[in-house]
Design a protein around this motif. Structure first.
Motif, short mmCIF file in Angstrom:
data_model
loop_
_atom_site.label_atom_id
_atom_site.label_comp_id
_atom_site.label_asym_id
_atom_site.label_seq_id
_atom_site.Cartn_x
_atom_site.Cartn_y
_atom_site.Cartn_z
N THR B 46 49.89 -12.20 -45.26
CA THR B 46 51.00 -12.28 -46.22
C THR B 46 51.85 -11.01 -46.14
O THR B 46 53.09 -11.09 -46.17
N THR B 47 51.21 -9.86 -45.99
CA THR B 47 51.96 -8.60 -45.85
C THR B 47 52.87 -8.67 -44.63
O THR B 47 54.06 -8.32 -44.69
N ILE B 48 52.32 -9.18 -43.52
CA ILE B 48 53.11 -9.28 -42.28
C ILE B 48 54.26 -10.26 -42.46
O ILE B 48 55.39 -10.00 -42.04
N ARG B 49 53.98 -11.38 -43.09
CA ARG B 49 55.05 -12.37 -43.32
C ARG B 49 56.16 -11.80 -44.19
O ARG B 49 57.33 -12.09 -43.98
N CYS B 50 55.78 -10.97 -45.15
CA CYS B 50 56.80 -10.33 -46.01
C CYS B 50 57.62 -9.33 -45.20
O CYS B 50 58.84 -9.26 -45.35
N VAL B 51 56.94 -8.53 -44.36
CA VAL B 51 57.66 -7.55 -43.55
C VAL B 51 58.64 -8.26 -42.63
O VAL B 51 59.78 -7.82 -42.46
N MET B 52 58.22 -9.39 -42.06
CA MET B 52 59.09 -10.15 -41.15
C MET B 52 60.14 -10.96 -41.90
O MET B 52 60.95 -11.64 -41.29
N ARG B 53 60.11 -10.93 -43.20
CA ARG B 53 61.01 -11.70 -44.07
C ARG B 53 60.84 -13.20 -43.87
O ARG B 53 61.79 -13.97 -44.00
N MET B 55 58.75 -14.70 -45.82
CA MET B 55 58.56 -15.15 -47.20
C MET B 55 59.13 -14.11 -48.16
O MET B 55 59.27 -12.94 -47.79
N GLN B 56 59.48 -14.58 -49.34
CA GLN B 56 60.10 -13.71 -50.33
C GLN B 56 59.07 -12.75 -50.92
O GLN B 56 57.89 -13.09 -51.03
N SER B 57 59.54 -11.56 -51.27
CA SER B 57 58.63 -10.58 -51.86
C SER B 57 59.44 -9.61 -52.72
O SER B 57 60.67 -9.59 -52.66
N GLU B 58 58.72 -8.83 -53.49
CA GLU B 58 59.32 -7.73 -54.25
C GLU B 58 58.75 -6.43 -53.73
O GLU B 58 57.65 -6.42 -53.16
N GLY B 59 59.47 -5.34 -53.98
CA GLY B 59 59.03 -4.05 -53.47
C GLY B 59 59.93 -3.61 -52.33
O GLY B 59 60.81 -4.35 -51.91
N ALA B 60 59.70 -2.40 -51.85
CA ALA B 60 60.60 -1.83 -50.83
C ALA B 60 60.03 -2.02 -49.42
O ALA B 60 58.84 -1.78 -49.20
N VAL B 66 66.54 0.98 -42.44
CA VAL B 66 67.30 -0.18 -42.93
C VAL B 66 66.46 -0.92 -43.96
O VAL B 66 65.28 -1.20 -43.73
N ASP B 67 67.09 -1.24 -45.09
CA ASP B 67 66.42 -2.01 -46.14
C ASP B 67 66.32 -3.47 -45.69
O ASP B 67 67.34 -4.12 -45.46
N LEU B 68 65.11 -3.96 -45.55
CA LEU B 68 64.93 -5.32 -45.01
C LEU B 68 64.98 -6.40 -46.10
O LEU B 68 65.00 -7.58 -45.77
N ARG B 69 64.98 -5.99 -47.36
CA ARG B 69 64.75 -6.99 -48.42
C ARG B 69 65.75 -8.13 -48.43
O ARG B 69 65.43 -9.25 -48.77
#
Lengths: 336, 229
Positions: B46-53, B55-60, B66-69
């Motif tokens: 899940t952490t990797i999926r969030c880093v790769m965008r 899946m949606q996540s909160e946090g920096a 570059v801000d990936l959010r």
């Protein structure tokens, strides 16, 4: 993995290439034999098969390579058809299409009509695709169907171009050095476009766009993870697909010397899907095989019963249940 | 640690109503190899999926400043993050060569370089990916990620379920990539190999990071408690 397995794709390609060649020559032979036998009606049937195959080649780009089940491709077929019909009718009457802000007249030259038909269909596909590709699966099918029906009812309710009764063009548009009213010469034009579209489709399938398209069909997230925007790839393919189908529509109007809202109906979308599925989804010559079979069944079974589509439906059921590669799968192997 | 190539702070994510990540922080520096560890279901993938965008996540999440959010997945990948997803997920209908070409972006990693790293891919170049063995499919997904010429390579369980000889080949390749200065974030359960390759480890427990440090500082008590080894 054995050496035989490694060589298998090349062997399958060679088998598929033989089937493709046979289909190309078979479609070419029909009108030649028909003229020799004094049966020009068969030339018209072969021309119709070539044009529907061209529309199918367009649909196959979206459906076969991209996995986009479009139930609205009749909209692009009809847009191309009406572009040809409107230009030709104004070209013959001499009345301008618009007079303000500048006067634009019609034309009866195919070389001028085709780019307009292709552009109109491509623009339609861009708008419909951009909105429809926000969805996937059954929702994509439904939204493309809805757009197709919107285009259909728009033409039904537009009296300037015949409304429900359609728009006759009386004679075929002209092409330099060709008598387009001669069945064999008009067939040559349709056949030439079909071969060109097949070559284009083959080139696209092997290009990075084509590879990305096939990857997007399998998994859009996986494609995004290698830095390719799936929606751009799918939209690009959808627009190309619509443009080719629109070109087929323009030729269909010239074949019949008539264009009507029936070209935009959901039944036409269904027929295009049926001939691609019958021939083999995602197979280069699948639409050619499907269109030839479709026209043959329509003519042969149509002479026996008004309910010939019952038999077509049964055949489609058999293909979906037992021969998912369609005719091409049966003739050239399922994974060709 | 901050100012790394990848900086993740307080990452939180949910699957519907189920909380998957409660606050994960980690960083990967230039040329560094970081191992993300933890038992199954602790939030590594899940952490990797969030880093790769994916899946949606909160946090920096920042990569190379570059801000990936707000970025979609394809833009994140284009910035220079290559993903080797768990489960050998190659493009099955395409041939080996087509898989590699489809992902190619300009840089040092081209078809020749990838085929030199994994010679079997050159032998199988015209074969459909779906017909490859599990190990070959895994080397293909690594090769495909390298073809994007990433600055950071993320490997999610790249050696899971493979034969020992293939695992060895992949670990040697990872060591070779580290020697070339590539930053790597890897998820794996092979403690011995992680000790040999990783510069730092981050352990996740129930969706939060609970320990960070050098692999040599991992005690038997920690591996028993957090990794179930």
């Amino acid at each position: 993995m054995t050496a035989a397995a490694v060589q298998a794709p090349a062997r399958r390609w060679s088998r598929e290439a033989r089937v493709n060649t046979a289909l190309s020559l078979g479609l070419l032979a029909v009108p030649l034999l028909a003229m020799a036998a004094g049966e020009p009606f068969w030339v018209t049937l072969a021309t119709r098969a070539a044009i529907l195959a061209l529309a199918g080649v367009g649909l196959n780009l979206a459906l076969g390579y991209g996995g986009l089940v479009s139930f609205g491709h009749a909209a692009f077929f009809g847009l191309g058809g009406y572009a040809a019909g409107v230009l030709a009718s104004h070209g013959m009457s001499g009345r301008p299409i618009v007079t303000w802000p500048l006067e634009i007249g019609g034309t009866t030259q195919m070389l001028a009509i085709w780019p307009v038909a292709v552009a109109a269909a491509a623009l339609g596909a861009l708008v419909i695709g951009a909105l429809s590709l926000r969805t996937t699966g059954v929702f994509f099918i439904m939204i493309t169907l809805a757009f197709g029906q919107m285009a259909f009812y728009f033409m039904v309710s537009w009296p300037a171009y015949g409304g429900e009764d359609g728009l006759p063009t009386y004679v075929r548009s002209r092409f330099p050095g060709v008598n387009t009213m001669a069945p064999l010469q008009f067939f040559a034009i349709a056949y030439g476009w079909l071969m060109l579209a097949l070559w284009l489709s083959w080139r696209i399938a092997g290009s990075r766009l084509g590879l990305a398209l096939q990857a997007a069909r399998q998994n859009r997230q996986r494609l995004a993870a290698v830095g390719i925007r799936p929606k751009s790839v799918l939209l690009g393919a959808f627009v190309l697909s619509g443009a080719l189908t629109g070109l087929a529509g323009a030729l269909y109007t010239d074949l019949n010397r008539f264009v009507s809202p029936a070209m935009l109906s959901w039944q036409t979308s269904g027929e295009l899907l049926v001939l691609v599925i019958l021939g083999g989804v995602g197979r280069l010559f699948g639409p050619v095989a499907g269109a030839m079979l479709f026209i043959a069944l329509e003519h042969l079974l149509g002479g026996i019963s008004d309910y010939w589509q019952f038999f077509l439906g049964a055949m489609l059921l058999m293909v979906v249940l037992f021969a998912r590669g369609g005719i091409m799968g049966a003739l050239a192997g399922r994974d060709g | 640690m901050s100012g790394g190539l990848l900086d993740v702070r307080g990452l939180r994510a949910n699957y519907g109503g189920a909380v998957a990540l409660r606050g994960v922080s980690l960083s990967v520096g230039e040329g560094e190899v970081v191992a993300l560890m933890g038992r199954n279901g602790m939030g590594k993938t899940t952490t990797i999926r969030c880093v790769m965008r994916l899946m949606q996540s909160e946090g920096a999440i920042r990569f190379a400043g570059v801000d990936l959010r707000r970025l979609p997945a394809h833009r994140t990948a284009r910035l220079g993050i290559g993903l080797v997803p768990e489960g050998r997920r190659c493009f099955a209908p395409l041939t080996v060569r087509e898989n590699l070409i489809a992902a190619a972006r300009a840089g040092a990693w081209d078809l020749g370089a990838v085929e030199r790293l994994f010679p079997r891919l050159a032998e199988r170049s015209q074969q459909r990916a779906a017909t490859l063995s599990g190990g070959e499919q895994q080397t293909l997904t690594i090769g495909r990620a390298l073809m994007t010429n990433p600055r950071l390579l993320i490997l999610d369980e790249a050696t899971e379920g493979l034969a020992p000889v293939v695992r060895q080949e992949i670990w040697e390749a990872i060591l070779g990539l580290k020697a070339r200065g590539l930053s790597i974030l890897l998820v794996d359960k092979s403690l011995a190999e992680i000790r040999a390759v990783a510069d730092r480890c981050v352990i996740l427990e129930r969706g939060a990071d609970v320990w960070m440090g050098r692999p040599g500082d991992l005690t038997r008590e920690m591996t028993d408690r957090y990794l179930g080894v």
